[in-house]
Write a protein that holds these residues in place. Structure first.
Motif, PDB file in Angstrom:
ATOM      1  N   HIS A  24      28.136  24.167  24.610  1.00 37.24           N
ATOM      2  CA  HIS A  24      29.474  24.096  25.199  1.00 37.24           C
ATOM      3  C   HIS A  24      29.577  25.101  26.348  1.00 37.24           C
ATOM      4  CE1 HIS A  24      34.126  24.215  24.326  1.00 37.24           C
ATOM      5  NE2 HIS A  24      33.864  24.184  25.618  1.00 37.24           N
ATOM      6  N   ALA A  26      32.188  26.583  29.188  1.00 33.52           N
ATOM      7  CA  ALA A  26      33.609  26.669  29.531  1.00 33.52           C
ATOM      8  C   ALA A  26      33.740  27.337  30.898  1.00 33.52           C
ATOM      9  CB  ALA A  26      34.355  27.482  28.476  1.00 33.52           C
ATOM     10  N   VAL A  68      29.490  19.694  25.383  1.00 31.67           N
ATOM     11  CA  VAL A  68      30.893  19.880  25.768  1.00 31.67           C
ATOM     12  C   VAL A  68      30.990  20.689  27.069  1.00 31.67           C
ATOM     13  CG1 VAL A  68      33.177  20.677  25.011  1.00 31.67           C
ATOM     14  CG2 VAL A  68      31.468  20.051  23.288  1.00 31.67           C
ATOM     15  N   SER A  70      34.106  22.368  29.260  1.00 29.43           N
ATOM     16  CA  SER A  70      35.546  22.611  29.363  1.00 29.43           C
ATOM     17  C   SER A  70      35.852  23.184  30.726  1.00 29.43           C
ATOM     18  CB  SER A  70      36.005  23.676  28.366  1.00 29.43           C
ATOM     19  OG  SER A  70      35.678  23.310  27.101  1.00 29.43           O
ATOM     20  N   THR A 142      31.406  15.480  26.095  1.00 28.66           N
ATOM     21  CA  THR A 142      32.854  15.616  25.904  1.00 28.66           C
ATOM     22  C   THR A 142      33.365  16.515  27.023  1.00 28.66           C
ATOM     23  OG1 THR A 142      32.797  15.325  23.518  1.00 28.66           O
ATOM     24  CG2 THR A 142      34.687  16.507  24.405  1.00 28.66           C
ATOM     25  N   LEU A 144      36.405  18.422  28.348  1.00 30.92           N
ATOM     26  CA  LEU A 144      37.661  18.966  27.835  1.00 30.92           C
ATOM     27  C   LEU A 144      38.429  19.597  29.003  1.00 30.92           C
ATOM     28  CD1 LEU A 144      38.731  19.277  24.902  1.00 30.92           C
ATOM     29  CD2 LEU A 144      37.613  21.497  24.836  1.00 30.92           C
ATOM     30  N   ALA A 146      41.622  21.618  30.297  1.00 27.43           N
ATOM     31  CA  ALA A 146      42.724  22.475  29.846  1.00 27.43           C
ATOM     32  C   ALA A 146      43.794  22.504  30.931  1.00 27.43           C
ATOM     33  CB  ALA A 146      42.203  23.884  29.555  1.00 27.43           C
ATOM     34  N   TYR A 149      47.477  25.132  29.688  1.00 24.03           N
ATOM     35  CA  TYR A 149      46.848  25.734  28.514  1.00 24.03           C
ATOM     36  C   TYR A 149      46.866  27.255  28.645  1.00 24.03           C
ATOM     37  CZ  TYR A 149      43.391  27.197  25.119  1.00 24.03           C
ATOM     38  OH  TYR A 149      42.773  27.837  24.070  1.00 24.03           O
ATOM     39  N   SER A 186      43.202  24.275  19.003  1.00 21.37           N
ATOM     40  CA  SER A 186      42.794  23.088  19.771  1.00 21.37           C
ATOM     41  C   SER A 186      41.277  22.909  19.620  1.00 21.37           C
ATOM     42  CB  SER A 186      43.050  23.291  21.264  1.00 21.37           C
ATOM     43  OG  SER A 186      44.363  23.637  21.517  1.00 21.37           O
ATOM     44  N   PHE A 187      40.821  21.718  19.732  1.00 22.94           N
ATOM     45  CA  PHE A 187      39.406  21.310  19.634  1.00 22.94           C
ATOM     46  C   PHE A 187      38.658  21.958  18.465  1.00 22.94           C
ATOM     47  CE2 PHE A 187      39.038  24.810  22.767  1.00 22.94           C
ATOM     48  CZ  PHE A 187      37.843  25.447  22.430  1.00 22.94           C
ATOM     49  N   PRO A 193      32.725  27.669  22.865  1.00 23.39           N
ATOM     50  CA  PRO A 193      31.881  27.854  24.050  1.00 23.39           C
ATOM     51  C   PRO A 193      30.742  28.854  23.796  1.00 23.39           C
ATOM     52  CG  PRO A 193      34.195  27.974  24.647  1.00 23.39           C
ATOM     53  CD  PRO A 193      34.139  27.968  23.147  1.00 23.39           C
TER      54      PRO A 193
END
Ligand code: IPE
Ligand code: IPE
Ligand code: MG
Length: 261
Positions: A24, A26, A68, A70, A142, A144, A146, A149, A186-187, A193
């Motif tokens: 992940h 971010a 992922v 983000s 995925t 994501l 924000a 947020y 959330s998530f 991350p």
């Protein structure tokens, strides 16, 4: 609700699955305004150029089989910006979604949004729901997003929902652990991350995923977001691959684990 493993356990497992590649990533995409200013253009031109960088990075992450990605697109605090800029950004989310969703879908990307949707106009709320629904069965990256947020907002929401459960007698207060809180954020179904990237030379989290970033590796670059590309992401991935993630263990303990595997 699906049980979420503690971040530490979760991430140690992920490292074994795919050595040295984050599951992940971010990103705090920062520097759009300065990018435009350098070119004597209004700030919004920077936001528009920033969308191109998002497109590049999504495509690259999908090709690298990152699970992922983000992005921080709009913070709870960004409502404080001039009304005109906020309006432009909201419109950019709407038109960007309309334009990109089919291609994302064809590339097996699952799109999800996190943040408080209550302040968006109905058209944007509907478009977000449509994008999530359309891509919900996709199994690739995925993505994501924000929007509106804030990490503090996320924790407050979780705490409020836990308090409701306690009030309703479904949960005892002394049963609330860090794992409980993690499950209400959330998530909660996705890994936290592993790698946090912030562009534009600012070295702060700015209320992004405060809880979920607990053990992320932090990477900062001076590159402004609209200039961020595959090469810059490779630099971040290379840096990440050479970090030693300890999760509280000693270096010796980690060596023993490596020797044993
Ligand atoms: C990031 O770029 C995009 C958003 C916050 C929406 P900025 O707009 O913050 O750019 P700078 O920091 O002013 O250069
Ligand atoms: C953080 O960037 C939020 C997003 C990238 C959406 P900002 O540019 O708003 O952050 P600060 O205000 O400089 O900390
Ligand atoms: Mg900024």
């Amino acid at each position: 609700m699906q049980e979420k493993a503690l971040p530490q356990e979760n991430q140690i497992r992920s490292d074994q699955d795919q050595p040295n590649l984050p599951q992940h990533i971010a990103i705090v995409m920062d520097g759009n305004g300065r990018w435009a200013k350098k070119r004597f253009l209004p700030r919004v031109f920077g936001h528009r150029a920033g969308v191109e960088a998002v497109r590049r990075v999504v495509k690259y992450c999908a090709s690298k089989q990152i699970k992922v990605l983000s992005i921080f697109a709009f913070s709870s605090e960004n409502w404080r910006r001039p009304e005109q800029e906020v309006g432009y950004l909201m419109n950019l989310f709407l038109t960007g979604l309309e334009r990109e969703i089919q291609l994302l879908h064809e590339n097996n990307v699952r799109v999800r949004f996190i943040g408080n949707r209550a302040n968006f106009d109905e058209k944007l709320i509907a478009k977000i729901a449509e994008a999530e629904e359309k891509t919900r069965h996709n199994t690739g990256l995925t993505f994501l997003i924000a929007v509106d947020y804030g990490g503090q907002w996320d924790i407050c929401e979780a705490v409020r929902r836990i308090a409701n459960e306690v009030e309703a007698g479904k949960l005892k207060s002394d049963e609330v652990t860090s794992r409980t809180i993690a499950n209400y954020l959330s998530f909660a179904d996705l890994p936290n991350p592993d790698l946090f990237i912030r562009t534009s030379g600012e070295r702060r989290i700015s209320n992004f995923m405060l809880w979920q970033l607990a053990y992320a590796e932090l990477y900062f670059t001076d590159v402004l977001w609209p200039d961020f590309d595959e090469k810059e992401l490779d630099n971040a991935l290379f840096d990440y691959a050479n970090r030693e993630r300890r999760f509280g263990l000693s270096g010796e303990q980690l060596n023993e684990r490596h020797d044993a595997s």
